[in-house]
Design an enzyme around this catalytic site. Structure first.
Site, PDB file in Angstrom:
ATOM      1  N   LYS A  81       4.348  -2.247  14.352  1.00 56.88           N
ATOM      2  CA  LYS A  81       4.884  -3.130  13.324  1.00 56.88           C
ATOM      3  C   LYS A  81       4.675  -2.607  11.906  1.00 56.88           C
ATOM      4  CE  LYS A  81       2.859  -7.018  14.306  1.00 56.88           C
ATOM      5  NZ  LYS A  81       2.578  -8.470  14.203  1.00 56.88           N
TER       6      LYS A  81
ATOM      7  N   LEU B  19       5.468  -0.823   8.697  1.00 56.09           N
ATOM      8  CA  LEU B  19       6.738  -0.428   8.091  1.00 56.09           C
ATOM      9  C   LEU B  19       6.502   0.518   6.922  1.00 56.09           C
ATOM     10  CD1 LEU B  19       8.492  -3.933   7.993  1.00 56.09           C
ATOM     11  CD2 LEU B  19       8.672  -2.183   9.775  1.00 56.09           C
TER      12      LEU B  19
ATOM     13  N   ASP C 287       0.342   7.666   6.200  1.00 53.36           N
ATOM     14  CA  ASP C 287      -0.812   8.250   6.890  1.00 53.36           C
ATOM     15  C   ASP C 287      -0.624   8.397   8.391  1.00 53.36           C
ATOM     16  OD1 ASP C 287      -0.841   5.567   7.551  1.00 53.36           O
ATOM     17  OD2 ASP C 287      -3.027   5.433   7.564  1.00 53.36           O
TER      18      ASP C 287
ATOM     19  N   GLY D 151       0.819  -1.212   0.000  1.00 58.01           N
ATOM     20  CA  GLY D 151       0.000   0.000   0.000  1.00 58.01           C
ATOM     21  C   GLY D 151       0.848   1.255   0.000  1.00 58.01           C
TER      22      GLY D 151
ATOM     23  N   LEU E 209       4.131  -9.911   6.681  1.00 57.93           N
ATOM     24  CA  LEU E 209       5.480 -10.452   6.778  1.00 57.93           C
ATOM     25  C   LEU E 209       5.663 -11.100   8.150  1.00 57.93           C
ATOM     26  CD1 LEU E 209       7.601  -7.553   5.203  1.00 57.93           C
ATOM     27  CD2 LEU E 209       6.763  -9.628   4.081  1.00 57.93           C
TER      28      LEU E 209
END
EC number: 2.1.1.221
Length: 311
Positions: free
Chosen positions: A249, A251, A215, A211, A237
């Site tokens: 988490k 990234l 944001d 994506g 992942l």
């Protein structure tokens, strides 16, 4: 006898003065002396001749300086030739390394359809992350098939304004179309940290979607919901299997991209994670994190025992 004395005879006026004659002879002798011509010529030397004489004198005075400069130029040319030779050798090494590159069939897509959810500041950050992805893929040992989809809006305008060279990028597919118009539905897997499915192995026949959204967690779960709505595969992942993180988490786009490139090369998720994750994430190996937690717990319990004993 007359008392008057006879008048003396006056000197003749045409007899030259002896002193004047001697001076004239001296002048004639001096004119005949060696060097007298040079002195006479200096006295009547023109400005051009004077400049020429000064230049000649300066030329002779700077002889040593010119010799030193010639020596420095020779040394400089020698160093340049040596540098050129080394550069050619490095170029040969790079070509040899480049020949060892084996492109992967895995397709990696950055979904840019979230343009209307970002302010310009975040769009610029996404642009930089895409630039990083492109650069890393170009030098990767196993470069992926790189796609930018739904490319337009603020992102395209920013790239046109600040990075006009993007139109000449190589080994990348940039399209205004949505990824589901370019790929088979069964090939698509959306990578999202909200998915309950963990990606243990990469399937190089698949097309993995990242994506393209910066944001700051304002739209939590939006990519997972999008995958569910479109009925395509999704996975996260295996970060939690190998890494203990002090922060969330989620990234950045380029971190996910680089981790996949690293995994294709190393075939180890653990090595891939720790070769890419920045220090600010506070990442540590999961086993070591558990061990340190146990040690802290033991020390705390020991401290409590000691305090009770002292009471």
């Amino acid at each position: 006898m007359s008392s008057e004395m006879p008048a003396e005879n006056p000197l003749p006026t045409d007899i030259p003065d002896v002193e004047e004659k001697m001076n004239s002879n001296d002048n004639q002798v001096k004119k005949g002396e060696p060097g007298s011509d040079m002195a006479e010529s200096i006295g009547v030397m023109s400005k051009r001749q004077m400049k020429k004489l000064m230049k000649q004198k300066q030329w002779e005075e700077q002889r040593d300086l010119r010799r030193q400069r010639r020596k420095e130029k020779r040394q400089k040319r020698k160093l340049e030739r040596q540098y050129q030779l080394e550069s050619n050798n490095e170029g040969s090494d790079r070509k040899r390394i480049r020949r060892d590159v084996v492109p992967s069939t895995l397709r990696l897509i950055i979904d840019c359809s979230f343009d209307n959810l970002m302010v310009l500041k975040d769009v610029k950050k996404l642009h930089k992350q895409i630039q990083r992805c492109y650069a890393e893929n170009r030098k990767a040992l196993h470069p992926v098939q790189f796609f930018l989809t739904s490319h337009g809006g603020q992102l395209k305008n920013n790239m046109d304004e600040n990075d006009k060279g993007w139109v000449n990028w190589k080994d990348i597919h940039i399209s205004s179309e949505h990824y589901n118009e370019l790929m088979k539905k069964e090939d698509l897997v959306y990578l999202t940290s909200d998915s309950p499915d963990v990606l243990n192995e990469l399937d190089e026949t698949k097309a993995y979607v990242i994506g393209g959204l910066v944001d700051h967690n304002h739209h939590k779960g939006i990519t997972y919901k999008k995958a569910l709505e479109q009925g395509i595969g999704h996975a996260q992942l295996p970060l939690g299997n190998f890494v203990k993180m002090n922060s969330r988490k989620v990234l950045a786009v380029n971190h996910v991209f680089e981790i996949i490139l690293s995994y294709l090369e190393k075939r180890s998720w653990k090595e891939a994670f720790f070769s890419v994750l920045p220090p600010r994430k506070g990442a540590s190996p999961l086993g070591e994190a558990n061990d340190s937690s146990k040690c802290e717990l033991c020390e705390k319990e020991a401290g409590e025992d000691n305090s009770s004993d002292s009471e």
